[in-house]
Design an enzyme around this catalytic site. Structure first.
Site, PDB file in Angstrom:
ATOM      1  N   ASP A   1       0.853  -1.189   0.000  1.00  0.00           N
ATOM      2  CA  ASP A   1       0.000   0.000   0.000  1.00  0.00           C
ATOM      3  C   ASP A   1       0.885   1.234   0.000  1.00  0.00           C
ATOM      4  OD1 ASP A   1      -2.429  -1.386   0.056  1.00  0.00           O
ATOM      5  OD2 ASP A   1      -2.472  -1.461   2.232  1.00  0.00           O
TER       6      ASP A   1
ATOM      7  N   ASP B   1      -6.953  -1.382  -4.639  1.00  0.00           N
ATOM      8  CA  ASP B   1      -8.011  -1.092  -3.658  1.00  0.00           C
ATOM      9  C   ASP B   1      -8.959  -0.025  -4.191  1.00  0.00           C
ATOM     10  OD1 ASP B   1      -6.691  -2.827  -1.898  1.00  0.00           O
ATOM     11  OD2 ASP B   1      -5.680  -1.191  -0.841  1.00  0.00           O
TER      12      ASP B   1
END
Length: 147
Positions: A111, A127
């Site tokens: 991330d 995401d």
């Protein structure tokens, strides 16, 4: 065809951005793009959204495979007649495939998108594609299909 193009675009953008983050930022390092609002922050997430169910690698791999087959089924039964639905399903498939590759290779997801001014969680392009795809799917079901 739209489904595959959209899915591939999301997948390769996600993989490419994660590759750059790993190459340019050490784990935990943050780089401000807009100071105090938008940063690139390299983190690893072994769970789902918000770190839920951390370290359940095989659970997520199996669930993602199941979801991917559901998306393919929907594409070949309903999406083939709808460009909008094909785009939505392509976003979902590409996002699922991007995070799936991370989990398969390393057991965690990379991330890096960090809107610290308004959001306290770090996420990635896969995401974002999944969330945007789900919003569009809900819109399609609630408003477009009724017309």
């Amino acid at each position: 065809m739209v489904f595959w193009i959209c899915g591939a675009l999301v997948f390769f953008l996600d993989r490419g951005t994660k590759y750059l983050v790993v190459k340019k930022l050490s784990l935990g390092q943050t780089s401000p793009v807009i100071e105090g609002f938008f940063h690139l922050t390299h983190v690893q997430n072994s769970g789902a959204a918000f770190g839920l169910l951390a370290d359940k690698r095989w659970f997520f791999i199996i669930i993602t495979l199941f979801i991917f087959f559901v998306i393919l089924y929907l594409q070949y039964t309903m999406g083939k007649n709808s460009v909008r639905l094909s785009i939505v399903l392509g976003l979902l498939a590409g996002g699922a495939a991007g995070n799936f590759m991370d989990r398969l290779k390393t057991g965690f997801v990379i991330d890096f998108v960090d809107f610290r001014g308004i959001w306290s969680y770090v996420f990635n392009l896969a995401d974002a594609a999944i969330v945007f795809g789900m919003i569009l799917l809900a819109w399609q079901i609630l408003f477009v299909e009724k017309g």
